[in-house]
Design a protein around this motif. Structure first.
Motif, PDB file in Angstrom:
ATOM      1  N   LEU A   1       0.845  -1.194   0.000  1.00 15.01           N
ATOM      2  CA  LEU A   1       0.000   0.000   0.000  1.00 15.01           C
ATOM      3  C   LEU A   1       0.876   1.238   0.000  1.00 15.01           C
ATOM      4  O   LEU A   1       1.906   1.289   0.680  1.00 15.01           O
TER       5      LEU A   1
ATOM      6  N   ARG B   1      -2.718   5.738 -11.540  1.00 14.44           N
ATOM      7  CA  ARG B   1      -3.730   4.745 -11.944  1.00 14.44           C
ATOM      8  C   ARG B   1      -3.814   4.674 -13.462  1.00 14.44           C
ATOM      9  O   ARG B   1      -3.892   3.589 -14.037  1.00 14.44           O
TER      10      ARG B   1
ATOM     11  N   VAL C   1      -3.612   0.628  -8.109  1.00 20.69           N
ATOM     12  CA  VAL C   1      -5.073   0.508  -8.089  1.00 20.69           C
ATOM     13  C   VAL C   1      -5.547   1.010  -6.737  1.00 20.69           C
ATOM     14  O   VAL C   1      -4.867   0.823  -5.728  1.00 20.69           O
ATOM     15  N   THR C   2      -6.691   1.664  -6.729  1.00 20.30           N
ATOM     16  CA  THR C   2      -7.250   2.168  -5.485  1.00 20.30           C
ATOM     17  C   THR C   2      -8.478   1.350  -5.143  1.00 20.30           C
ATOM     18  O   THR C   2      -9.374   1.186  -5.971  1.00 20.30           O
ATOM     19  N   GLU C   3      -8.492   0.808  -3.940  1.00 23.58           N
ATOM     20  CA  GLU C   3      -9.611   0.012  -3.457  1.00 23.58           C
ATOM     21  C   GLU C   3     -10.334   0.855  -2.424  1.00 23.58           C
ATOM     22  O   GLU C   3      -9.770   1.165  -1.374  1.00 23.58           O
ATOM     23  N   GLY C   4     -11.573   1.243  -2.743  1.00 20.28           N
ATOM     24  CA  GLY C   4     -12.355   2.102  -1.862  1.00 20.28           C
ATOM     25  C   GLY C   4     -12.346   1.646  -0.420  1.00 20.28           C
ATOM     26  O   GLY C   4     -12.622   0.492  -0.136  1.00 20.28           O
TER      27      GLY C   4
ATOM     28  N   TYR D   1      -9.920   1.085   1.458  1.00 22.56           N
ATOM     29  CA  TYR D   1      -8.772   0.267   1.837  1.00 22.56           C
ATOM     30  C   TYR D   1      -7.451   0.970   1.575  1.00 22.56           C
ATOM     31  O   TYR D   1      -6.550   0.937   2.393  1.00 22.56           O
TER      32      TYR D   1
ATOM     33  N   THR E   1      -4.485   2.596  -1.644  1.00 21.18           N
ATOM     34  CA  THR E   1      -3.933   2.508  -2.995  1.00 21.18           C
ATOM     35  C   THR E   1      -2.742   1.573  -2.973  1.00 21.18           C
ATOM     36  O   THR E   1      -1.794   1.765  -2.221  1.00 21.18           O
ATOM     37  N   ARG E   2      -2.823   0.542  -3.798  1.00 22.06           N
ATOM     38  CA  ARG E   2      -1.843  -0.539  -3.819  1.00 22.06           C
ATOM     39  C   ARG E   2      -1.047  -0.511  -5.118  1.00 22.06           C
ATOM     40  O   ARG E   2      -1.575  -0.249  -6.183  1.00 22.06           O
TER      41      ARG E   2
ATOM     42  N   GLU F   1     -11.075  -4.735 -17.025  1.00 27.15           N
ATOM     43  CA  GLU F   1     -12.190  -4.480 -16.125  1.00 27.15           C
ATOM     44  C   GLU F   1     -12.920  -3.192 -16.491  1.00 27.15           C
ATOM     45  O   GLU F   1     -12.304  -2.245 -16.982  1.00 27.15           O
TER      46      GLU F   1
ATOM     47  N   GLU G   1     -11.445   0.417 -15.943  1.00 28.68           N
ATOM     48  CA  GLU G   1     -10.004   0.433 -16.183  1.00 28.68           C
ATOM     49  C   GLU G   1      -9.747   1.199 -17.480  1.00 28.68           C
ATOM     50  O   GLU G   1     -10.447   1.003 -18.466  1.00 28.68           O
TER      51      GLU G   1
END
Length: 136
Positions: A32, A58, A64-67, A69, A71-72, A106, A109
């Motif tokens: 992260l 991105r 990728v950003t996971e709401g 959680y 940004t990984r 996706e 994306e």
């Protein structure tokens, strides 16, 4: 170091800094990034600056950003090479819905696709983030 007086926009400077951490391996794939709040405080920038910098990364397929959680950093794919005849026309565009399904892109994306036209023959589409194109 981010310089608000520099010609380059502050969000681009922050994106450059984060990109450098990723490229150097200081932030490994799967890890992260620091939280938006931490980035704001560490670099003395606004929330909007952080959002714009992360949007750049991105768009480049680096994170990728996971709401809810964070940004990984994404595991980078090995790029394949495609040889293109010098007389070919190379077209880059956004994929159709059917191409998204076929290529595993996706919804949401941002990944352009590339098609190669040589005379009446068409090759592709290729995911632009997974291929490098060189002339034969």
């Amino acid at each position: 170091m981010i310089d608000p007086r520099a010609e380059r926009a502050v969000y681009q400077q922050l994106a450059d800094l984060l990109r450098g951490l990723i490229a150097s391996g200081q932030v490994k794939p799967g890890a992260l990034l620091p939280s938006s709040k931490t980035l704001e405080q560490t670099h003395g920038v606004s929330r909007e600056t952080v959002r714009r910098a992360l949007a750049v990364l991105r768009g480049e397929g680096l994170v990728v950003t996971e709401g809810g959680y964070g940004t990984r950093v994404v595991q980078q794919q090995t790029r394949q090479h495609v040889r293109v005849p010098r007389s070919a026309q190379i077209v880059c565009r956004m994929p159709t819905d059917a191409e998204r399904v076929d290529l595993g892109i996706e919804l949401g994306e941002v990944v352009p696709v590339v098609t190669i036209h040589v005379g009446a023959q068409t090759r592709g589409p290729y995911r632009a983030d997974m291929f490098d194109f060189t002339t034969a």
